[in-house]
Structures are given as structure tokens and as C-alpha cells.
Design a protein around this motif. Structure first.
Motif, short mmCIF file in Angstrom:
data_model
loop_
_atom_site.label_atom_id
_atom_site.label_comp_id
_atom_site.label_asym_id
_atom_site.label_seq_id
_atom_site.Cartn_x
_atom_site.Cartn_y
_atom_site.Cartn_z
N MET A 1 10.59 -9.14 -1.09
CA MET A 1 10.54 -7.71 -0.77
C MET A 1 11.08 -6.88 -1.92
SD MET A 1 12.60 -5.72 2.26
CE MET A 1 13.62 -4.53 1.42
N ARG A 2 10.45 -5.74 -2.14
CA ARG A 2 10.99 -4.78 -3.12
C ARG A 2 11.54 -3.59 -2.36
NH1 ARG A 2 7.39 -2.16 -6.37
NH2 ARG A 2 5.72 -2.64 -4.86
N TYR A 3 12.56 -2.99 -2.94
CA TYR A 3 13.15 -1.79 -2.36
C TYR A 3 13.05 -0.70 -3.42
CZ TYR A 3 16.94 1.48 -1.15
OH TYR A 3 17.68 2.60 -0.88
N MET A 4 12.49 0.43 -3.08
CA MET A 4 12.48 1.55 -4.05
C MET A 4 12.91 2.84 -3.38
SD MET A 4 8.60 2.87 -4.74
CE MET A 4 9.14 4.50 -5.22
N THR A 5 13.58 3.66 -4.15
CA THR A 5 13.93 4.98 -3.65
C THR A 5 12.95 5.97 -4.29
OG1 THR A 5 15.52 5.22 -5.43
CG2 THR A 5 16.38 4.49 -3.34
N ALA A 6 12.24 6.69 -3.45
CA ALA A 6 11.26 7.65 -3.96
C ALA A 6 11.96 8.97 -4.26
CB ALA A 6 10.17 7.87 -2.92
N GLN A 7 11.58 9.59 -5.36
CA GLN A 7 12.18 10.87 -5.73
C GLN A 7 11.31 12.05 -5.31
OE1 GLN A 7 15.32 10.86 -6.75
NE2 GLN A 7 15.24 8.63 -6.73
N SER A 8 10.09 11.75 -4.87
CA SER A 8 9.22 12.81 -4.36
C SER A 8 8.27 12.20 -3.34
CB SER A 8 8.40 13.42 -5.50
OG SER A 8 7.44 12.48 -5.95
N ALA A 9 7.73 13.07 -2.50
CA ALA A 9 6.81 12.59 -1.47
C ALA A 9 5.57 11.97 -2.11
CB ALA A 9 6.41 13.75 -0.55
N SER A 10 5.12 12.58 -3.19
CA SER A 10 3.91 12.03 -3.81
C SER A 10 4.19 10.68 -4.44
CB SER A 10 3.33 13.02 -4.81
OG SER A 10 4.30 13.32 -5.79
N ALA A 11 5.39 10.53 -4.99
CA ALA A 11 5.73 9.23 -5.58
C ALA A 11 5.80 8.17 -4.48
CB ALA A 11 7.07 9.31 -6.31
N ALA A 12 6.34 8.57 -3.34
CA ALA A 12 6.40 7.63 -2.22
C ALA A 12 5.00 7.24 -1.78
CB ALA A 12 7.16 8.26 -1.05
N ALA A 13 4.14 8.24 -1.64
CA ALA A 13 2.77 7.99 -1.19
C ALA A 13 2.03 7.10 -2.19
CB ALA A 13 2.03 9.31 -1.00
N MET A 14 2.28 7.37 -3.45
CA MET A 14 1.63 6.58 -4.50
C MET A 14 2.06 5.12 -4.41
SD MET A 14 -0.47 7.76 -6.75
CE MET A 14 0.03 9.36 -7.41
N ALA A 15 3.33 4.92 -4.29
CA ALA A 15 3.85 3.55 -4.23
C ALA A 15 3.30 2.82 -3.02
CB ALA A 15 5.38 3.57 -4.20
N LEU A 16 3.24 3.52 -1.91
CA LEU A 16 2.72 2.91 -0.69
C LEU A 16 1.24 2.58 -0.85
CD1 LEU A 16 4.52 5.29 1.84
CD2 LEU A 16 4.93 2.81 1.65
N ALA A 17 0.54 3.48 -1.49
CA ALA A 17 -0.91 3.28 -1.69
C ALA A 17 -1.17 2.08 -2.60
CB ALA A 17 -1.53 4.55 -2.28
N GLU A 18 -0.31 1.92 -3.57
CA GLU A 18 -0.55 0.87 -4.56
C GLU A 18 -0.11 -0.51 -4.11
OE1 GLU A 18 1.39 2.43 -7.99
OE2 GLU A 18 -0.24 3.84 -8.43
N GLU A 19 0.73 -0.57 -3.08
CA GLU A 19 1.26 -1.86 -2.64
C GLU A 19 0.16 -2.67 -1.95
OE1 GLU A 19 4.09 -3.66 -2.93
OE2 GLU A 19 3.05 -5.16 -1.71
N PRO A 20 -0.19 -3.82 -2.51
CA PRO A 20 -1.25 -4.61 -1.88
C PRO A 20 -0.78 -5.29 -0.58
CG PRO A 20 -0.36 -5.76 -3.81
CD PRO A 20 0.33 -4.43 -3.76
#
Lengths: 744, 81, 293, 158
Positions: free
Chosen positions: C1-20
Motif C-alpha cells: 500500500m502507498r500513502y500520499m497526502t494530497a495538496q489539492s483536490a485535483s492532485a488527489a483526483a489525479m492520483a486516484l485516476a492513475e492508480e491501477p
């Protein structure tokens, strides 16, 4: 050792000093089972059956063993089969052999270098099961054609022709039932069911085992009885008791549930195989699925009463299930059912049936709460129907000195009538009730016992005293024991430190159960103190050059007595201790005994509830517990037992239950849906301690731990039934069940 | 002779007698005599029985003396929680 | 598992979108960590959204309040403005778990967890709250009723996160209330629940109402027939009976370890009736606000 | 799984630790930092035995990731006493026999302290509801509620 008739005035017993382990427990420093660590320690984890009943066709552990960091894997074949039925059941409950007998039954275990690796290893074990039909309900289990949980386990006392699941049968009582019922003006017969409940201790089972190459082992664990753990584990592992030292940690609750072993033999086996210390800590899910709940029950009770409230006859049929292994708890229930009553004709029958549920473990007064719930419910309904005061009826029929008890013996001094009188005199009994409110009353009974006990008491050269005892302190017993030592020695409580010993430091002590510790360990402590006093008196006599018999022990000092009285100034314990090297060496007292004379115990509970007629929700408004403690050594902890037991009983009555699905799996293995009472559910629990000295103890002490869980089931059921205007006959009385009853 | 009261279950092995008489001066002797006279009781005695003597329950005290006239009642071995 | 702290909503959405693999948003974590512990959820990526600027704020907006998705319920309950305007939402939010859980849990998380028994959701539906959703393609607003899709399911896709929930402005003489039934007094999941939000005219007649039920169907139920039953009334007994009947008719519950179909159905009606009275009293400005806690 | 390096403050002390990304704060406290005062009674937020405060809020440490402790302020039972001076709650719990086995006690003390900081004069009912997430199986809660009130009174008069 009988009651000291002279010992009526206490200086310290009966006071409420701070417990010696208090600071450790409020600062987080006290070490419980899961707090132990050892260098190089591995994490142990257990694979459990997802099936209620299945033949284990094969277990392939090779993939798990191949994982880096996995140091040992064990399965049932790693444990030598036991000859003895009792040991075999304990062992097979710890690790299944041929069959998984319930959802959560252990089938394999691993030890690995991290929890994550252990978890991965469990996933890599391949178990092939042949799923078998299962049965989890006691009534279903006794029916012809029910799936057989274990064949050939019936005792000789089970009549022929019954389901093979029936393993145990018993019968108690006396008198002519037919004649008794014929004398009654009203006979009520009702059937009852109670769900299995869990002890619900907050600390999950945990242990740390360290087995060394020379065949010695150390085991640290949270347990109610380190010596019994040693007995069981050494037998299961196949080692001599002397080679296994068991050290109890602080214990985070037990209530009977930590009187046996579940993970300890597994940890030892893993440690032996891996050559490393192995720690196993159960998850809450495992605690619910695989450690001891109570028996579940199905019961029929018939009682006859005259118009003026005399019970003429009583009969009970108790069908208990202690899960997948034979269980003798029905014996206790059948003996206890009518114990509070003086009845001419009484008969109780007990049965145990196997079901695909975890093996029953003791839970406070095992077997009694269920049976007494059924009996007290019928007594209450008789009172309602005959328009009689339920307390007056209890008093009229109360067992007393000379009563032939329902379980055989004739009672000598018992405190039931005095307890009922205390309830009658209490303002709670006559307080007004509002709409949708009801008041319930129930008597409770438990045997209590003594058991094997050793205490060692060391006089330190600075005049302080160390007491070494062998029963884990589950609720303030170090304080009570220190108090009794202080009382007997005549020195301040603060000068005494009581510790709980490992299995090498004392002889065998029975488990902390049967409400025995304050009674038995207290008795042994008093005797050990007297042993030390005798030795100190002898030193003083030598010092003074007089006979030992001419020395008394008064207020913590030796004083010359008889013809020598006043001849020499007293020699205090501290003075004698200080010179002990010069007068013959260290001074210690000890005492070893299998204590009897605990004396049976009665309690009476009063409760007011309000039932919401639209939702079936029950609110407990007021609760009062009356109980005879013989002598309350530390009243705070006596009250604590009464309050805690009452609340466990409230939970049992209202919300707690093991819920099995059609698939035989436990539906609620967590504190979310196994609903123990929370603080906001409860009123204050008022306590009234009676002190009718127990003739079997020098200070008159009577065990108090178990009786308080007995009356709440019926007390609440009677209150709810009166509030709702309909008789409830199944526990828990959860809101859906009450609402259904209300809607007819 | 000691009169020993038996709980209901045990009466199956004493021809229905609720009370039997044995020659015994201690708890252990009671158990031994009962096992000899009524072999059907032996399995239960092996598993454990306690004894009430004038209303005081003795869990397993073999040497407990029994005096003439005392009430002796057998009970299942006590267990607790 | 990876843990990341998002600094913006778009960054969060991007990370979620990219996670296979499987990804989850972490706000309070009071459901997520339980699911991870139970072992029935293996997560590859956890995105902690608590560090997104503004996501822990409550701001007045258009006469109502915008509540950031990471505002803990304990914080929400300390907000005087929201408490005053939306007492029913506050009592629903306040019923989620213990004091400890209150310190972490959020109403956005309660919504996104998808439980049919979520306490805050009926109250938010009754309040007609609006959910702001951010995704890789930007931000849009969705009525709260449109988020739940069934047990454990929402209509959000894997890259969408809730960033805030808007509690709208409300007319004068309005009140809301939420009641749930649990076997104990705390620490349980709702067996049935009801939220009522209503507005009165000067004569005390109900002019508008929304009634929502929880734990009686695969997802929250907005019972329009129940609202109709009380609109135009002063909650006379007949109106309350009609309300309860409409609620019972809207139930489609299950039998499980927490309650039976019959119990859930009947209790939903009882709770709706009781909640309606509380909401009515509140709308009248009465002090008689018999909260269940 | 890649370990994380976390810098945090626990009971006022700077603390650094390494943890797995999915590791609960409770496991970090107990297994990595040897702060075993917080107990795991359930691991699912239902018992409160693992209560700590995180940035001043009462939480279950089993429902917090260790990773979330980054730059946070955590207090645990180990930080409640000041040197050798017990907190009034700790004293009241000992004096009032407010625990039997004691395993729930650290969590209850942490929770009660958080209550009294927010509400110095709670009613019994407020104490009971505040502590509803802290299960105690031994005491029936009676003496716990009483001890919290004793400490509250003492703290108010201090």
C-alpha cells in the motif's frame, strides 16, 4: 480454619486503602498480556476454519513455509493425541485435528518475523475441507437426525436412545412432584431460551512463549491461573511441569474466560519448532469466535403455588449446549435452579448437547444465571397471576437454615432471608413507578468454593512484609490480601507489598475462579501471617529468655504475657526483623491448603425499567444489588464486583447474544454488534452489602465475585414483563423481540 | 455406617436408592466403598465428586473425617468462573 | 500500500485516476481503517485529503454553510452557526460513533462509505444538501440524494472525491430533526432512522417538508408521500399517522443481526413521527428540542 | 510496501519513527515506540482502550494511520502525569477504586481528561455519553463516573 469468634473488631479490614497496583494501572505502566516482548521475538498467528463443521481432508503448508521470514508452521499433527478426554478436548480446541468443529476453530499456525509476513503465510496455507452439515441450536441438536458434532462422547449417565449429541445428563431433587403439584392452586409451565454470551473481557488473550533447546520453556500470559496453564500446556506439549515456568501478566478481565488455554500451547509449539520466542495476540474477532462463551440454553420450568404464595412443587428441564465439546455446566445449573427455595417437591434435569459452536468456558457462576432466570421468571408470573407481592413470596419460600436444599444437602447458616429483608426495607422497593415502567426482583445463588492455595509471607529486615500469592489480581485482590496480612500482623497496610508469583515461586494454586481468592488466599495469608508471628514470638522468647508460650502478639509486637507480663518492653515486628540475622536468620511464614468451607452465597437484585411501547426499547432506570459478603475486606472492590456483575447480567438480559447465520458462521464477532452495555446505557448501580460472617473463614469472609451475575437476567425479565404487560421468555430481550411480544 | 445421599442421576446405579449406607470414616473411604458396592458409580467418581458434610461442601478432601450422624451428600465436582 | 497526502483536490483526483489498483480516500478513516483491519479490503493507494487547503473549513455561503469534506464531526458540532441553522443535521452527525470517532469522522466520509444506515445521510437528504465533487474533469455539484447507490456503493467514480457539502439557506420558521433507533444508547449502527425537515407558515401550517429514512432500504429513501402527508397540516394526529404509514410503505428493509423487517418498518414510522414533532417544535422556535442525545 | 519516516511529537517530546503505510498509530505506539499504555481491545474503534489525543482531539489510535502522525501532536496516557505528580483524574481513579482489571483505564483516563478540558462541569449523563465509546467490563461504570466527578470538582477548585 473456622471463624475466629473473638475476631470481630477490625482495624484495617473493612477500610478502603488504595490498591498497590493503582499507580501502574493509571499511568499505563502495568504490563498486560500483549505488552510483553522478548529479543528476537516472532509473531505467531493462527489460521481458523471458515466452516462450522468440516472434515479436514488435507493441509498443505509448503507454500507458507517457503515464505522468507516464516520460521515455523504447526498443525494438529504436531500435537500428540491425549489419552485423557479432558486434555484431549482442551488440546483439540486449541488446534483441530481431523475436523473443524466450529467457525473459527484453529487449524494451523505460523510464526514469522513480522505480523505482515505471518498474515501472508496464513493466506498461503492450503486447507482442503469437506464441509459437513452443521447444527448450532441446542434444540435442533438433540433432535433425531441432527448432524453429529462428535460421536461417542456421551457419558454413562445419558439414557439410551438419545441423539449422539447429548453428552451429559443429570438429575437432582427430592419429594413427590405429583403430590406437590396437586396441592397448588396455580401451576405455570413455561419454556425459555437464552443465547450464548461472551465474558467480554476487554483484553484479548495474549501470550509470549520461549522454548529453549534444552527443553525448558517460559510462558508469559494473561490468565486467571498460571498453575493450571502450566498443567495444561506441559501435558499438551509433552514436557515436565518443572521445565515450564508460567508467569502471569496483569490480566485485563477474565470472568471465567481465562481459566483455560487457547493460544498458549500453540505459541509453545511454534517456539519449540522455531527456536525463537513467539508471541500470539488474539484479535477481537478471534476472541469472539474461538474463546469461551457461556452455554446457550433451552429450558422448561413448571412451578405450583398456593393462593397464599407457598411454592408446592417445582420442576425444571435444562438443555444446555457448551459448544462442540462435552460440558458439565448443566450439572451446576440443575443444582442451582431452585436453591433459593424451601420446597417439598423439586426436580431438575440437566442435559448438555454438542453444537457447532466454540467450546464453552466458565463465565461467572457458570450455568446458574440461565436456570435461575427461568425459575425466577415463573415465580414472578405466579405472583402476578395470584396477585401476590413478589418479595413477600420470596420471603415466604426462602431457603434457610434447616432447609433441604434442591441439590441435596441441608442448609446450615445462609443469608438469603436477611438479604431479602434488606431489599424489603430499602426505599427502592416502594418507590413509585411511572407509565410503561416495571419493577423486577430476583434472587440469585452460587456455590463459591475454596481450593488449592499457597501463600508465602516474608518479614523483611526493615520491618516491612512481602506477601507472595499465586492468583492473578483480577479486581483488586492484592489490596484485600495486603489488608488481611496487615490486620493479622498488626502493621500498617502500606508496609506490605503483595505480589503474584510465577509457577516456580509457590506450590500449586487453583485458578482465580469460584469467587475463591479473597476467601481462600485471604485465609492462607492469615495463616501464613500466624506462622510468621509464631516464629517472631519464638525469637522474642529467646531474647527475653522466657517460654514461647509466654509471649503474645499484640498490635504488631511481641509482648511478654502471663507471669512475665510487663516484665519486658514489647518487641515490635520491626525490631524482631532487624535482628533476625542475629537471632536465627530470615523469618517467613507460609501456608498451603486445599480450602473448603467457602459457604454458598445469595444475592437479591431490584430493578426498575421503562419499556417504550412503540419501539420495544428498554431503559434501566434504577438498580439495587443486595448481597451478603460475609465480611467486606475492601468494600470498594466488593461493591465493584456487585456492580460489574449486575451490569454483565443487564447486558445478557437485554442485548448480548451470539448470532449464527444459516451457514453456521458467527455473525457478530465484534464489540459493534456484540453489544455489551456502555456507560450511557446505565443508571448508577446501588449496592447494599450485608455482613453475615462465614463460619468457614477466620474473618468471616465470603466470596462475592460470581453471585452478582445470577439475578439480573430474571430481575430485568420480570421488570420488562411487568412494564410491557406481557411475559418475555427469551434472552436477550432485544427491542425487536419485545416489540413483537407487545404486538402479540 | 455412613448414610450417603446421592443425587438423582446416581440412583441409576444404586437400584434406585436415593441413600445408601457404607462403612466409612472419611470422604475417601466413602468414595472407595461406593465404587466397590456400586461399580456403575465409578466413572462419575473418577471424573470428580464433592461432598457436603452437614451442609459444608468439601471439594476433594479425602481425609475429611465423617462423624456418626453427620449428613453426607454427594455432589458433582464444583466448578466456577 | 502507498500513502500520499494530497495538496489539492485535483492532485488527489489525479492520483486516484492513475492508480491501477484499488484506491481509497482517507478523511477521518473511521470506516476505511476498520475495513482494512477486517482484511476484506486490500488497498493499493490511500490518498489523505486532510491537507488540501480549505477542506477542513466551514464557511457561510448563500445563507447556508459549506462544510469541507475533512471537517471532523466534533468540529462541526462546535460550529454555532450550523448548530443553530441545521440542528437535525448536527444531531445526525453527532450520532456517528463514539466521542473518539467524532474526533475523526466526517459527514462526507459517512456519505461516501455508502452504508444504508449512515446517520448523517438522511438528515442531509432531508436538508437537500448539495455535494461538491472534484474529479480530473473539474468540479460539479450533485444533490446528496444522488450519491448513494446501494450498500457500500456510490455513484462517484474512482477518481472523484467529495470536497465539500453545502447546507443551503432556509426560510424562516424552519426546523429539522433526526432520530435513529439503536439497541443501546450509543455505539451501534442505526437499525432504522428518520430525518424530517420542514417549514411552517405564520399559522403553524407545514408548507414544505422533506422526509428521509435510513437503514430501511439499500440506500437512503426520500419519502415524498410522507412529506405530502404533513404539508398543509399542523401535524395533527391524523397527519402524523399518515406520515408514519407513508414511511412504512416506503421501507424495503432486510432481516439481519441488527433488526427484522417488521421491526425496521414499524420503527421507521415511529421515528418519522417523533422527528416530525421535534422539527415542528424547532420550526416554531420552541425550546422543546428533544434530541436523542 | 515502502516504509515511511515520520516526525511527530508525543507527550511533548520530538519522536521519529519508521512505519508501514498501512500501520495503525496504535501499533506504532505499542510495537515501535514501546508506549504500551494504549491497549488494543478491538482494533475497530469500538472499545476506546487505545484512546489518545491527536492535535488535541480525542481519537482511537487504532483508527489513525501512523503516517498521519507526521508533524502532529499526540498525547498518550504516558504523558498524563507531570513527573511524579499524578493528574487529578489518575488520583481520583485510584482513590475511588474506579477500575478492577485496569486494562480499559488508560483509555478512559485519556478520554475523561479530554472531556474535562472541554467541559469542566459535566453532568453524570454527559460523562456517561462522552465515555460511551470506552468499554469497561468490570466495574459497571459506576465508580468511573464518580471518580471523573471527583476529579472535575478538584480541578474546578484548583
Amino acid at each position: 480454619m473456622a471463624l475466629d469468634q473473638a475476631k470481630r473488631e477490625f482495624r484495617q479490614v473493612g477500610t478502603r486503602p488504595n490498591r498497590p497496583d493503582g499507580v501502574d494501572k493509571v499511568t499505563g505502566r502495568a504490563q498486560y498480556g500483549a505488552d510483553m516482548t522478548a529479543p528476537g521475538m516472532l509473531t505467531g498467528a493462527i489460521l481458523r476454519s471458515p466452516h462450522a463443521h468440516a472434515r479436514i481432508v488435507s493441509i498443505d503448508t509448503s507454500a507458507a513455509e517457503a515464505i522468507a521470514g516464516v520460521r515455523a508452521v504447526v498443525t494438529g499433527v504436531d500435537f500428540t493425541p491425549q489419552e485423557d478426554n479432558f486434555l484431549r478436548d482442551v488440546q483439540e480446541n486449541c488446534m483441530a485435528r481431523d475436523k473443524a468443529l466450529y467457525d473459527g476453530h484453529a487449524v494451523a499456525a505460523v510464526a514469522a518475523t513480522s505480523p505482515a509476513i505471518a498474515k501472508a503465510a496464513l493466506k498461503a496455507i492450503k486447507v482442503v475441507y469437506e464441509v459437513l452439515p452443521h447444527v448450532t441450536d441446542v434444540d435442533a441438536a438433540v433432535k433425531p437426525g441432527a448432524p453429529i458434532v462428535q460421536a461417542g462422547r456421551a457419558l454413562e449417565n445419558v439414557p439410551a436412545g438419545m441423539s449422539e449429541n447429548v453428552t451429559n445428563a443429570c438429575e437432582f431433587g427430592h419429594g413427590d412432584l405429583d403430590a406437590g403439584f396437586a396441592k397448588a392452586d396455580l401451576v405455570i409451565e413455561r419454556s425459555f431460551k437464552t443465547a450464548a454470551t461472551h465474558q467480554g473481557y476487554i483484553e484479548p488473550h495474549a501470550c509470549l512463549a520461549s522454548f529453549t533447546a534444552d527443553g525448558k520453556a517460559d510462558l508469559w500470559c494473561c490468565t486467571q491461573g498460571q498453575f493450571f496453564v502450566r498443567t495444561l500446556c506441559s501435558a499438551i506439549i509433552g514436557m515436565e511441569a518443572s521445565q515450564l515456568r508460567v508467569t502471569p501478566s496483569e490480566i485485563g478481565g477474565g470472568f471465567g474466560g481465562k481459566t483455560t488455554v487457547f493460544i498458549e500451547p500453540v505459541a509453545l509449539a511454534l517456539s519449540k519448532k522455531s527456536g525463537r520466542p513467539v508471541k500470539i495476540v488474539m484479535t477481537r474477532d478471534e476472541v469472539f469466535k474461538a474463546t469461551g462463551p457461556t452455554v446457550s440454553s433451552s429450558m422448561d420450568v413448571r412451578i405450583g403455588m398456593t393462593k397464599d404464595g407457598r411454592i408446592t412443587a417445582g420442576e425444571a428441564n435444562l438443555r444446555y449446549s457448551g459448544g462442540a465439546f462435552p460440558c458439565g455446566t448443566c450439572d451446576m445449573g440443575a443444582q442451582a435452579a431452585f436453591a433459593a427455595y424451601d420446597v417439598e417437591a423439586v426436580r431438575t434435569y440437566g442435559w448438555n448437547a454438542l453444537t457447532n459452536r466454540p467450546k464453552e468456558a466458565a463465565y461467572r457462576a457458570p450455568g446458574a444465571p440461565q436456570a435461575i432466570y427461568a425459575v425466577e421468571s415463573v415465580v414472578d408470573e405466579l405472583c402476578q397471576k395470584l396477585g401476590l407481592d413478589p418479595l413477600a413470596v420470596r420471603l415466604k419460600n426462602a431457603a434457610h437454615k434447616g432447609t433441604l436444599s434442591s441439590y441435596g444437602p441441608t442448609f446450615n447458616e445462609i443469608g438469603l432471608e436477611a438479604t431479602l429483608e434488606a431489599a424489603k426495607a430499602h426505599p427502592h422497593y416502594t418507590a413509585p413507578l411511572g407509565p410503561n415502567q416495571g419493577r423486577g426482583l430476583s434472587c440469585g445463588f452460587w456455590f463459591n468454593f475454596g481450593g488449592n492455595t499457597c501463600v508465602s509471607l516474608n518479614i523483611n529486615t526493615d520491618g516491612t512484609v512481602g506477601v507472595t500469592e499465586g492468583n492473578p489480581d483480577i479486581g483488586g485482590s492484592r489490596a484485600s490480601i495486603s489488608l488481611m496480612a496487615a490486620e493479622e500482623l498488626g502493621i500498617p497496610y502500606e508496609n506490605i507489598r503483595t505480589i503474584v508469583a510465577d509457577t516456580n515461586s509457590l506450590g500449586y494454586n487453583d485458578v482465580t475462579d469460584g469467587s475463591r481468592v479473597t476467601f481462600s488466599v485471604g485465609l492462607a495469608t492469615i495463616k501464613a501471617a500466624r506462622d510468621a508471628i509464631a516464629k517472631m514470638k519464638a525469637r522474642a522468647a529467646r531474647f527475653w529468655g522466657i517460654d514461647e508460650e509466654a509471649v503474645d502478639w499484640v498490635d504488631g509486637a511481641a509482648v511478654p504475657a502471663g507471669p512475665n507480663a510487663g516484665k519486658f518492653p514489647p518487641l515490635t515486628l520491626a525490631e524482631i526483623a532487624a535482628t533476625s540475622p542475629q537471632t536465627g536468620g530470615p523469618i517467613a511464614g507460609h501456608y498451603e491448603v486445599n480450602v473448603d468451607g467457602a459457604g454458598v452465597s445469595f444475592g437479591v437484585h431490584l430493578v426498575d425499567v421503562e419499556v417504550d411501547p412503540e419501539t420495544g426499547a428498554t431503559k434501566v432506570l434504577r438498580y439495587t444489588v443486595f448481597q451478603d459478603a460475609g465480611k467486606a475486606v475492601h468494600p470498594d472492590y466488593v461493591e465493584g464486583q456487585m456492580q460489574g456483575g449486575a451490569v454483565q447480567g443487564i447486558g445478557w438480559a437485554l442485548n448480548e447474544e451470539y448470532i449464527y447465520g444459516a451457514d453456521g458462521r458467527l455473525q457478530n464477532p465484534g464489540f459493534l454488534d456484540y453489544r455489551i452495555p456502555v456507560a450511557s446505557d446505565l443508571p448508577n448501580i446501588e449496592t447494599v452489602i450485608l455482613e453475615i460472617p462465614n463460619p468457614g473463614h477466620p474473618y468471616g469472609v465470603r466470596g462475592v465475585g460470581e453471585t452478582p451475575i445470577v439475578p439480573p437476567l430474571a430481575a430485568i425479565a420480570n421488570a420488562v414483563s411487568r412494564a410491557a404487560g406481557v411475559r418475555l421468555t427469551e434472552l436477550p430481550m432485544s427491542p425487536p423481540r419485545i416489540l413483537k411480544a407487545l404486538k402479540g | 455406617m455412613v448414610k450417603v445421599k446421592l443425587w438423582g442421576t446416581l440412583r441409576h446405579w444404586t437400584d434406585g436408592q436415593a441413600e445408601v449406607e457404607v462403612e466409612a470414616a472419611t470422604f475417601k473411604e466413602v468414595l472407595d466403598r461406593l465404587s466397590e458396592l456400586y461399580p456403575g458409580l465409578a466413572p462419575q467418581i473418577r471424573r470428580g465428586v464433592s461432598m457436603s458434610l452437614d451442609g459444608v461442601i468439601y471439594r476433594e478432601a479425602w481425609f475429611q473425617e465423617i462423624k456418626p450422624g453427620q449428613e453426607v451428600v454427594l455432589m458433582p465436582y464444583m466448578q466456577g468462573g | 500500500m502507498r500513502y500520499m497526502t494530497a495538496q489539492s483536490a485535483s492532485a488527489a483526483a489525479m492520483a486516484l485516476a492513475e492508480e491501477p489498483g484499488k484506491s481509497r480516500v482517507l478523511a477521518g478513516g473511521t470506516d476505511l481503517l476498520v475495513q482494512m483491519k477486517a482484511g476484506n479490503l486490500t488497498v493499493d493507494l490511500v490518498v489523505d485529503i486532510k491537507h488540501i487547503p480549505g477542506i477542513r473549513d466551514i464557511v457561510p455561503e448563500a445563507g447556508g454553510f459549506r462544510i469541507g469534506a475533512a471537517v471532523a464531526n466534533a468540529e462541526l458540532r462546535e460550529h454555532a452557526g450550523v448548530c443553530q441553522q441545521w440542528p437535525g443535521v448536527i444531531e445526525a452527525a453527532g450520532l456517528i460513533g463514539s466521542t473518539q470517532v467524532q474526533g475523526r469522522s466526517t459527514i462526507a466520509g459517512n456519505l461516501c462509505n455508502g452504508s444504508p444506515a449512515a446517520d448523517s445521510v438522511p438528515a442531509l437528504v432531508a436538508a437537500d444538501a448539495v455535494v461538491r465533487v472534484a474529479g480530473p474533469d473539474g468540479t460539479h455539484d450533485v444533490p446528496v440524494l444522488d450519491i448513494p447507490a446501494g450498500p457500500g456503493k456510490t455513484t462517484l467514480n474512482k477518481a472523484q472525491i467529495v470536497t465539500s457539502i453545502l447546507l443551503p439557506a432556509r426560510p424562516a420558521r424552519s426546523g429539522d430533526a433526526y432520530l435513529r433507533f439503536i439497541p443501546r444508547t450509543e455505539m451501534d449502527i442505526a437499525v432504522a432512522s428518520a430525518a424530517v425537515n420542514l417549514t411552517l407558515d405564520a399559522t403553524g401550517t407545514v408548507t414544505a417538508a422533506r422526509v428521509a429514512l435510513g437503514a430501511v432500504a439499500p440506500k437512503v429513501v426520500l419519502v415524498e408521500a410522507a412529506a405530502k402527508a404533513i404539508i398543509g397540516t399542523k401535524l395533527e394526529d391524523a397527519a402524523l399517522s399518515a406520515l408514519a404509514q407513508a414511511c412504512e410503505a416506503a421501507c424495503n428493509p432486510i432481516d439481519d443481526k441488527r433488526g427484522t423487517i417488521a421491526f425496521r418498518t414499524s420503527t421507521a414510522g415511529v421515528l418519522a413521527r417523533r422527528a416530525a414533532k421535534i422539527a415542528y417544535d424547532r420550526a416554531q422556535g420552541s425550546a422543546n428540542a428533544g434530541a436523542s442525545k | 510496501m515502502k516504509s515511511l519516516h515520520i516526525s511527530t511529537t508525543i507527550n511533548g517530546d520530538p519522536v521519529e519513527f519508521i512505519c508501514d503505510p498501512d500501520e495503525p498509530l496504535l501499533d506504532v505506539l505499542r510495537n515501535r515506540l514501546h508506549l504500551t499504555g494504549a491497549k488494543e481491545g478491538c482494533g475497530t474503534g469500538d472499545c476506546g482502550a487505545c484512546s489518545v489525543t491527536l492535535n488535541g482531539r480525542l481519537v482511537c489510535s487504532c483508527l489513525v494511520l501512523g503516517a498521519e502522525a507526521q508533524r502532529a501532536e499526540i498525547t498518550t496516557i504516558e504523558g498524563m502525569a507531570e513527573g511524579d505528580q499524578l493528574h487529578p483524574l489518575q488520583r481520583a481513579f485510584i482513590d475511588g477504586a474506579a477500575f478492577q482489571c485496569g486494562v480499559c483505564t488508560p483509555g478512559i483516563l485519556v478520554a475523561a481528561k479530554a472531556l474535562l478540558e472541554k467541559n469542566p462541569s459535566p453532568t453524570d449523563e454527559e460523562v456517561r455519553y462522552w465515555l460511551a465509546g470506552n468499554l469497561c467490563r468490570c466495574t459497571g461504570y459506576d465508580k468511573i463516573i464518580a471518580a471523573v466527578q471527583v476529579a472535575a470538582a478538584e480541578m474546578r477548585s484548583a
